[in-house]
Enzyme design. Sequence first.
Site, short mmCIF file in Angstrom:
data_model
loop_
_atom_site.label_atom_id
_atom_site.label_comp_id
_atom_site.label_asym_id
_atom_site.label_seq_id
_atom_site.Cartn_x
_atom_site.Cartn_y
_atom_site.Cartn_z
N TYR A 1 -4.87 1.02 4.73
CA TYR A 1 -4.73 -0.03 3.71
C TYR A 1 -4.60 -1.39 4.38
O TYR A 1 -3.82 -1.57 5.29
CB TYR A 1 -3.53 0.25 2.81
N HIS B 1 -5.27 -0.84 -2.75
CA HIS B 1 -3.81 -0.76 -2.65
C HIS B 1 -3.17 -2.07 -3.06
O HIS B 1 -2.19 -2.50 -2.44
CB HIS B 1 -3.39 -0.35 -1.24
MG MG Z 1 -4.14 4.99 -3.96
#
Ligand code: MG
Length: 404
Positions: free
Chosen positions: A162, A212
Amino acid sequence: MPGPTITNVRAITTSPGDGSVQRRLIVVKVETSEPGLYGLGCATFTQRHEAVRTVVDNFLAPLLLGRDPRRIEDIWQTIHVNAYWRSGPVMNNALSGADMALWDILGKMAGMPVYQLLGGKCREAAAIYRHADGSTVEEVEDRVRQFMEQGLRHVRAQMGGYGGKQPLPKSPDGALPGAYFDPDGYMRSVVRLFDHLRETIGFEANLLHDVHERLVPIEAVRFAKELEPHRLFFLEDLLPPERIDWFRTVRQQCTTPLAMGELFVNSAEWRPLIDERLIDFIRCHISAIGGLTAARKLQTHCELAGIRTAWHGPGDVSPIGHACNVHLDVASPNFGVQEWGGFLEVEREMFPGCPEARDGYVYPSDEPGWGIDIDEDLAAKYPCPEGVLDWTQARTPDGSAVYP
Ligand code: MG
């Protein structure tokens, strides 16, 4: 009709594998007056597992003792409002664990798997997606191809997890420690990644990506537009729950399919997005919203709006929670895809009857209830470690703390 009564409700916590703080599982066991009749539910909230345990053991147990476990809806409503303040994480996770355990008991009493109680199968198995990650576009491509060779038709592609792992611009002297990421570098790297994947693999694979919630709104709008030509299966968590108003702008600007809901905990958050058709997939963490009872209502709400399901299914969902996902998946006409991380060997041993995935599909058990059990002695050998998560301490290059 007289039947069994609830005699005990308790939380079982365990961290199978390497004892990571990221895999602290919570299972609720509801026992009854009928010998051998009990149910299991997933209450997993890895980041605050002891808080959930306290709610289950100290508050749900005394509330539920002596009740008829078949009265699932009434018990759900009773737990939901018993603390007066409601609809948030921790208490929702505890509620979910109890709720799923009651569905398990009902299935065992009926001699049927839970999907039969929901109206039966709409399909034999649920299509899954797995996570391909890498530090270069070629590495990610290799991972995607490996999954495709295993029969998967859906793969999530990330570059360095992320927020990406690009070189970071200079931070101010004295900047606090944290999980730093650079939103600009991240967005550029992801567009390059999908350029590469579509050029090399083509448009056969259904590719997904998870933002995210790490972008400011107008950047998120532009990012969704930039990815439109890559025809993603869905773009996940483009914005945080606090900024859902911006989904209207995204919708006006592009047709990139949007998946949302991993962080949602109550209906006030998802209703506007569904009622205005601002998303395409709902993907809540079922143990954060109130269990199967809540998820079934949400699934039906989405079905009427033409929105598909893609329930949250990472490693910090217990195998009981994964089983619940799969039973609901096969019984939902509007099922989309199921996130799938696979199980550790020790998890399979600890939870006999784990759902089986093969050739890109996961199959529910045909045994009564969820069809899955827990070996409590083995679970006790993997106690949950104490500690807090690092990755949720996200910061942008100037040192600001931001959504993780
Ligand atoms: Mg997710």
